[in-house]
Write a protein that holds these residues in place. Structure first.
Motif, PDB file in Angstrom:
ATOM      1  N   HIS A  15      -3.181  -5.849  -2.291  1.00 48.44           N
ATOM      2  CA  HIS A  15      -2.144  -5.064  -2.961  1.00 48.44           C
ATOM      3  C   HIS A  15      -1.743  -5.720  -4.280  1.00 48.44           C
ATOM      4  O   HIS A  15      -1.616  -5.039  -5.315  1.00 48.44           O
ATOM      5  CB  HIS A  15      -0.925  -4.926  -2.052  1.00 48.44           C
TER       6      HIS A  15
ATOM      7  N   SER B 144      -4.257  -5.139  -6.921  1.00 47.80           N
ATOM      8  CA  SER B 144      -4.288  -3.754  -7.400  1.00 47.80           C
ATOM      9  C   SER B 144      -3.044  -3.375  -8.181  1.00 47.80           C
ATOM     10  O   SER B 144      -3.104  -2.539  -9.094  1.00 47.80           O
ATOM     11  CB  SER B 144      -4.443  -2.791  -6.205  1.00 47.80           C
ATOM     12  N   GLU B 145      -1.902  -3.971  -7.816  1.00 44.90           N
ATOM     13  CA  GLU B 145      -0.624  -3.651  -8.472  1.00 44.90           C
ATOM     14  C   GLU B 145       0.075  -4.945  -8.896  1.00 44.90           C
ATOM     15  O   GLU B 145       1.122  -5.301  -8.366  1.00 44.90           O
ATOM     16  CB  GLU B 145       0.275  -2.849  -7.525  1.00 44.90           C
TER      17      GLU B 145
ATOM     18  N   CYS C  45     -12.283  -0.883  -5.450  1.00 42.99           N
ATOM     19  CA  CYS C  45     -11.770   0.376  -6.014  1.00 42.99           C
ATOM     20  C   CYS C  45     -12.038   1.564  -5.089  1.00 42.99           C
ATOM     21  O   CYS C  45     -11.265   2.526  -5.067  1.00 42.99           O
ATOM     22  CB  CYS C  45     -12.401   0.643  -7.376  1.00 42.99           C
TER      23      CYS C  45
ATOM     24  N   ASP D 215      -9.032   1.467  -2.555  1.00 43.83           N
ATOM     25  CA  ASP D 215      -7.782   0.809  -2.940  1.00 43.83           C
ATOM     26  C   ASP D 215      -6.541   1.561  -2.484  1.00 43.83           C
ATOM     27  O   ASP D 215      -5.450   0.997  -2.448  1.00 43.83           O
ATOM     28  CB  ASP D 215      -7.722   0.536  -4.449  1.00 43.83           C
TER      29      ASP D 215
ATOM     30  N   ARG E 234      -3.000  -0.050  -2.315  1.00 41.08           N
ATOM     31  CA  ARG E 234      -2.361   0.016  -3.633  1.00 41.08           C
ATOM     32  C   ARG E 234      -0.902   0.458  -3.527  1.00 41.08           C
ATOM     33  O   ARG E 234       0.002  -0.169  -4.095  1.00 41.08           O
ATOM     34  CB  ARG E 234      -3.123   0.961  -4.566  1.00 41.08           C
TER      35      ARG E 234
END
Length: 368
Positions: free
Chosen positions: A30, A33-34, A61, A64, A68
């Motif tokens: 996480h 991704s963020e 990806c 995700d 995410r």
């Protein structure tokens, strides 16, 4: 708003505080991704991203959406094992073995929870067995792009194949970067779990929950846990257990697994002495509402520069003292101004520190 956990009849020995390597891997994915959610991890994110194999990055990806938005319940599979008393594994391999114990229906519902979970905390049909839910899952996946459509279609058509893909992907993440992360964080996580377990045994559940976060509370009858969040939800331990799982990578997220039929879990970030307790959702609402009025904004402008009496504020704004008092009362109730007495006068002043924290408090509140 809050998530409530009914713990009536819960036996003390059914409360466990245990780290989970798979949950920590989910939080690591996480953060990658963020990164905007986790400013304190920017250096780590940059380092991992720079050396990440391009093939692994592409696979990251592909799925995700499992981590995410936040991270899927798949990263806490112990909660879905029948009996609702299973603890997380001591190693990532043990946690992945627990993931293999979930049924295909549980796996699919959890994997698609952010796109097609109409009854997360209520009983209902599963996405593999209900044609309407299947169509809905594909329609919603289409709104998120071709990668999610491909993943969703593969999951609906061949769950075992996707399960094998997910396990292999997580094992590859462990080899690429997570083994080093776990070696660094597992000892602080274990120490925090031991400390809170001792607190649980010595002082009881209320004190243990208070040490987790000011947003987690036990009611006076010790039958209900309430987690202050900007969502509504409910669950119950029934004849199962209750888990508290610490994370080193999770702040500001305070997550509650309240899926129907699963063991309730609170996944909480390790506390840090330099970080102030986050305001409640009610406090945030009061503060944002208090500052939404133009008169109160102008009052704040003056009070940021100096202390004023109600009479002085009334004169400056061309309003009556009672009108100003009402506005000042709203700001004071929201905790944005302080007052002090000087002789027979009461002086008001803006709490600049509280106002300066509004942005981070708001962000923490909506990400909690």
């Amino acid at each position: 708003m809050s998530v409530s956990i009914d713990i009536a009849g819960l036996r003390p020995e059914r409360v466990a505080i245990v780290p989970s390597p798979l949950a920590e891997l989910g939080m690591a994915l996480h953060a990658l991704s963020e990164p905007g959610h986790h400013p304190g991890l920017q250096g780590w994110v940059t380092s991992v991203t720079a050396r990440l194999d391009s093939h692994l990055a592409d696979r990251m990806c592909d799925a995700d959406f499992l981590w995410r938005t936040t991270f899927s319940d798949l990263f806490l599979p112990c909660a879905g094992v029948p009996g609702r008393t299973t603890l997380p594994g001591a190693t990532l391999a043990e946690d992945l073995d627990l993931l293999d114990k979930l049924t295909d229906e549980q796996f699919a519902d959890s994997a698609l929870e952010f796109t097609c979970a109409p009854g997360y905390d209520l009983p209902g049909p599963g996405v593999l067995s209900d044609p309407d839910l299947r169509r809905r899952a594909l329609d919603l996946a289409a709104m998120r792009g071709p990668r999610q459509v491909r993943f969703t279609r593969r999951l609906l058509d061949d769950p075992p194949r996707v399960r094998a893909w997910v396990r292999q992907f997580l094992e590859d993440c462990d080899e690429a970067f997570f083994a080093d992360v776990w070696a660094r964080v597992r000892h602080p996580l274990a120490a925090d779990a031991r400390h809170k377990t001792e607190l649980l045994h010595r002082k009881g559940l209320a004190d243990a929950l208070a040490s987790v976060s000011s947003a987690v509370a036990l009611d006076e009858r010790a039958t209900r846990i309430t987690v202050d969040k900007l969502v509504e939800g409910r669950t119950a331990t029934e004849d199962g257990g209750f888990l508290l799982v610490p994370t080193s990578l999770g702040r500001p997220h305070l997550l509650v697994l309240h899926r129907y039929g699963w063991q309730p879990v609170v996944h909480y970030p390790l506390s840090s002495p330099e970080l102030a307790s986050p305001p409640s959702v009610e406090q945030l609402t009061l503060r944002m509402t208090a500052l939404s009025h133009p008169v109160r904004m102008r009052i704040c402008r003056l009070l940021a520069r100096s202390a004023y009496t109600t009479t002085e504020l009334a004169q400056v704004h061309g309003m009556t003292a009672p009108e100003i008092s009402r506005h000042v009362g709203v700001l004071k109730k929201a905790g944005l101004i302080t007052t002090r007495r000087r002789g027979r006068y009461v002086l008001h002043q803006l709490d600049v520190t509280a106002v300066a924290r509004l942005g981070s408090d708001f962000l923490e509140g909506i990400l909690r």
